[in-house]
Design a protein around this motif. Structure first.
Motif, PDB file in Angstrom:
ATOM      1  N   GLY A  55       0.776  -1.230   0.000  1.00  0.00           N
ATOM      2  CA  GLY A  55       0.000   0.000   0.000  1.00  0.00           C
ATOM      3  C   GLY A  55       0.806   1.278   0.000  1.00  0.00           C
ATOM      4  O   GLY A  55       0.229   2.368   0.020  1.00  0.00           O
ATOM      5  N   ALA A  69      -3.519   4.273  -3.537  1.00  0.00           N
ATOM      6  CA  ALA A  69      -4.457   3.529  -4.388  1.00  0.00           C
ATOM      7  C   ALA A  69      -5.393   4.479  -5.124  1.00  0.00           C
ATOM      8  O   ALA A  69      -5.719   5.570  -4.629  1.00  0.00           O
ATOM      9  CB  ALA A  69      -5.282   2.555  -3.545  1.00  0.00           C
ATOM     10  N   ASN A  77      -5.969  -2.007  -3.927  1.00  0.00           N
ATOM     11  CA  ASN A  77      -4.647  -2.127  -4.533  1.00  0.00           C
ATOM     12  C   ASN A  77      -4.259  -0.821  -5.206  1.00  0.00           C
ATOM     13  O   ASN A  77      -5.098   0.067  -5.397  1.00  0.00           O
ATOM     14  CB  ASN A  77      -4.627  -3.253  -5.565  1.00  0.00           C
ATOM     15  N   ARG A  78      -3.031  -0.750  -5.611  1.00  0.00           N
ATOM     16  CA  ARG A  78      -2.433   0.479  -6.104  1.00  0.00           C
ATOM     17  C   ARG A  78      -3.269   1.216  -7.165  1.00  0.00           C
ATOM     18  O   ARG A  78      -3.868   2.242  -6.866  1.00  0.00           O
ATOM     19  CB  ARG A  78      -1.013   0.217  -6.615  1.00  0.00           C
ATOM     20  N   THR A 101      -8.619  -5.319  -4.849  1.00  0.00           N
ATOM     21  CA  THR A 101      -8.234  -5.124  -3.455  1.00  0.00           C
ATOM     22  C   THR A 101      -7.420  -6.296  -2.913  1.00  0.00           C
ATOM     23  O   THR A 101      -7.312  -7.353  -3.533  1.00  0.00           O
ATOM     24  CB  THR A 101      -9.475  -4.959  -2.550  1.00  0.00           C
TER      25      THR A 101
END
Length: 424
Positions: A185, A189, A225-226, A246
């Motif tokens: 993380g 995100a 997620n990113r 995610t």
């Protein structure tokens, strides 16, 4: 005789090596495992007659090139920063390359050269990314093939401890690269929610995680997620109002991890003077974020211990990684668990529907983990398909085209990696 060269023999390589040893035994091929830690590589191949282990410093270009030149196909399970050197060697020697890592800008810059040389480079061919792409795209095309118009896509994946091995307040144990856990993380995100672009920085990711219930497991927490947005056109879901990818954890993990992030203890950039530095002094910034509900978790992790931190640590991330590796280590009989959930909201014939596709995979023990199995098998399967000319694509790819994901998913199912779908 076909020869497969694998760079790296760490945690994620165990199941891949076992699969490839089976392949080489039945086809008369050879597997070469190149690793800086030679005893580790030798332990993984266990004297198999169709395999050999080689000691290698992968940064030594001449040695790396010599190994690549002798292979038909190369797989890299090295840390992502080292893939570029391997990619250059593959280009120079005309060899195909597979990795489980995200396709980054350095590899993307080689796209024209890969295509011009008629090579096949496949990135994001692990679990997440990898199986998540392939299974999601199959599911999406299935819904669209029956007239469904998808307006919401949520995909959740997590490497968790199996319930029978869950014996600590974090409800988590290390089954993969601990550095990735520490830095998870850190890039923040971006995703789409109800037609709006949502951007979160690292400090906020774990503060208010989402929730999803998995039958037979219970409530899980997720954090985004990113960059989910970059996958919207790749999945063909531009009309979807919600699109998010995610990572899953048990809720208590996010609850305890949020103050660690806010206190800056995942920082891998700022140097730390470890001379006579105790864990308690190092973690002092935590105190302003801690309440009674999570103090036990942090004490279990050793954050407030009077012992000195490792002298070799260069950053807070190093110190935290040491704690994770020692306090949340898997024991020999422990089992991990992979959970993947795809949730699609769609309209068919004017009616709203929700469809879910779920996967649960449990490991055998601390070496033969579900994580290693789900990261390694897609790579091994793809390698065989390429060498047997059942995948004939050329150029730079991730597994989002049917020519890749259809045969790979078929073989994964034969290997016991099976999804269960439900529509209502």
């Amino acid at each position: 005789m076909k020869k497969i060269l694998l760079f790296g023999a760490g945690k994620s390589a165990t199941s891949l090596i076992r699969y490839l040893l089976g392949v080489t035994a039945t086809r008369g091929w050879q597997l070469v495992v190149a690793e800086s830690n030679l005893p580790l590589a030798e332990s993984k191949i266990a004297g198999h007659p169709q395999a050999r282990a080689v000691a290698l410093d992968v940064t030594r270009e001449e040695d790396r090139d010599a190994l690549v030149a002798g292979a038909d196909l190369v797989i890299s399970l090295l840390p992502p920063a080292l893939h570029y050197g391997v990619a250059l060697s593959c280009l120079a020697n005309g060899k195909h390359l597979l990795t489980a890592s995200y396709l980054d800008d350095s590899i993307r810059a080689l796209e024209d050269s890969i295509r011009e040389k008629g090579l096949f480079f496949l990135c994001e061919m692990g679990l997440d990314p990898g199986i998540d792409h392939m299974s999601a795209l199959q599911f999406i095309r299935e819904i669209e093939g029956t007239g469904g118009r998808i307006h919401s896509f949520r995909s959740h994946t997590g490497g968790l401890v199996a319930p029978e091995s869950d014996d600590n307040p974090w409800h988590y144990k290390i089954s993969w690269n601990p550095r990735n856990v520490v830095l998870a993380g850190s890039a923040g995100a971006r995703y789409r929610e109800n037609g709006m672009i949502v951007v979160k920085d690292h400090s906020r990711l774990f503060e208010e995680p989402g929730r999803v219930t998995m039958p037979g497991i219970g409530e899980l927490a997720w954090y985004p997620n990113r960059d989910s947005l970059s996958y919207i056109p790749l999945y063909g879901l531009e009309p979807a109002a919600t699109f998010i990818r995610t990572t899953l954890r048990y809720p208590d993990f996010c609850r305890g991890w949020a103050p660690i992030v806010r206190a800056g203890l995942t920082d891998d950039k700022t140097p730390v003077d470890t001379d006579n530095l105790s864990y308690a002094v190092w973690s002092a910034p935590l105190l302003s974020f801690v309440d009674a509900s999570i103090r036990g978790q942090l004490e279990y992790l050793g954050c407030f211990d009077p012992d000195l931190v490792p002298a070799a640590a260069l950053s807070s991330a190093d110190i935290l990684q040491h704690l994770l590796e020692t306090r949340l280590a898997m024991q020999p009989a422990d089992k991990d668990m992979i959970v993947m959930i795809h949730e699609l909201g769609f309209v068919r014939e004017g009616k709203e529907h929700v469809a879910t596709s779920t996967l649960v995979v449990k490991g055998e023990d601390h070496l033969h983990t579900a994580m290693a199995r789900t990261v390694g098998l897609p790579l091994g399967i793809a390698a065989v398909l390429v060498l047997e000319q059942k995948i004939t694509l050329r150029g730079l790819h991730i597994p989002i085209v049917p020519a890749i994901y259809e045969p790979v998913m078929q073989e994964l199912e034969r290997q016991g990696i099976c999804f269960n779908s439900l529509q209502y």
